[in-house]
Design a protein around this motif. Structure first.
Motif, PDB file in Angstrom:
ATOM      1  N   LYS A 213      -0.055  -2.392   7.401  1.00 27.72           N
ATOM      2  CA  LYS A 213      -0.583  -3.748   7.581  1.00 27.72           C
ATOM      3  C   LYS A 213      -1.980  -3.865   6.989  1.00 27.72           C
ATOM      4  CE  LYS A 213       2.065  -4.994  11.719  1.00 27.72           C
ATOM      5  NZ  LYS A 213       1.979  -5.329  13.175  1.00 27.72           N
ATOM      6  N   ASP A 216      -1.551  -3.949   3.240  1.00 25.78           N
ATOM      7  CA  ASP A 216      -0.627  -4.971   2.744  1.00 25.78           C
ATOM      8  C   ASP A 216       0.486  -4.342   1.901  1.00 25.78           C
ATOM      9  OD1 ASP A 216       0.375  -7.547   2.495  1.00 25.78           O
ATOM     10  OD2 ASP A 216      -0.779  -7.986   0.671  1.00 25.78           O
ATOM     11  N   SER A 218       4.539  -3.114   2.174  1.00 23.94           N
ATOM     12  CA  SER A 218       5.761  -3.301   2.942  1.00 23.94           C
ATOM     13  C   SER A 218       6.390  -1.948   3.271  1.00 23.94           C
ATOM     14  CB  SER A 218       6.754  -4.145   2.133  1.00 23.94           C
ATOM     15  OG  SER A 218       8.022  -4.158   2.752  1.00 23.94           O
TER      16      SER A 218
END
Length: 278
Positions: A213, A216, A218
């Protein structure tokens, strides 16, 4: 698949490091090629950050380290701590009281140092005598006066984890059963005889999710690899979870793919397959 992976989340002992605590030449070459493509390499280990071996600590481009089974995430470039999920002294004292009757080595880790009694230090030294892990243990341990419980009662700062070294899988199973249900704790299960008590809301998988997170990235852009029980949440948090051939059967069953062993270039072969597209 080539070009999709942006981050490699790698357990160390039994995974990136072979039985001699080295990185094999083929695995090293694969890591270099992955880094050249902009892939981040993140150690995710049960070791404290200060316990990273030189071959890992000096890897080019190394920035983030997830240590103590997820309890701490550090940015080695800026020196910033990104995450701390530690045990309170009160929780540790409750745990130590609950398992006071177990014959085992008791250690409390704080800022990468394992604190233990003189008797347990002597037992630890004898246990690892003649092995590749002896110097690591000697370098990262500090003897306290009296017991670990007395040390924590006098100095009530939080603890990264409690590390218990038992004499058998049966003793460890009994220990875990005894401690299960205590508030605020969870378990990491790195070795057959050993049990680590950590904060109840963290493990390697949760720590990876937190880091992703911040960056950024996935989960489906992550390749994770491991061999022990504490690595299973890590593998399950990644888009691709790879177990080593030397992994436990539970880890193999929960992985997406099983590579060769840590002594047979297992990490390098998985990087070639899933990152480099060889």
């Amino acid at each position: 698949m080539a070009g999709k992976i942006k981050l490699l989340a790698l357990d160390l002992d039994g995974t990136l490091l072979n039985q001699e605590k080295k990185i094999t030449p083929r695995t090293w070459a694969a890591l270099e090629r992955a880094r050249a493509q902009g892939v981040l390499v993140v150690p995710v280990t049960g070791r404290p950050a200060q316990g990273l071996p030189p071959v890992v600590r000096t890897m080019p481009g190394l920035q983030y380290v997830v240590s103590s089974n997820g309890a701490t995430i550090r940015d080695l470039v800026t020196g910033k701590t990104l995450l701390e999920k530690h045990l309170s002294a009160d929780t540790c004292l409750l745990v130590l009281d609950k398992c006071a009757h177990f014959p085992m080595i008791r250690q409390a880790f704080r800022q990468g140092v394992g604190y233990l009694s003189q008797a347990d230090y002597d037992t630890l030294r004898d246990r690892y005598a003649g092995t590749s892990m002896l110097q690591y243990h000697l370098d990262t341990r500090q003897v306290v006066p009296g017991t670990v419980a007395e040390f924590l009662a006098a100095d009530r700062q939080p603890v990264e984890e409690l590390f218990f070294l038992t004499d058998s899988p049966q003793t460890k199973a009994s220990l875990r059963q005894t401690l299960t249900g205590l508030p605020g704790i969870g378990f990491a299960d790195p070795f057959p005889n050993d049990l680590e008590v950590i904060a109840g809301d963290i493990d390697k998988g949760e720590a990876l999710r937190y880091l992703l997170k911040q960056l950024d990235i996935s989960p489906d852009q992550v390749l994770a690899m491991g061999d022990g029980g504490s690595d299973l949440p890590l593998l399950q948090a990644a888009g691709i979870g790879v177990a080593m051939a030397n992994a436990t059967e539970a880890v193999k069953a929960g992985a997406d793919y099983v590579t060769t062993s840590c002594d047979e270039d297992g990490v390098g072969l998985a990087i070639e397959k899933f990152v480099l597209g060889d």
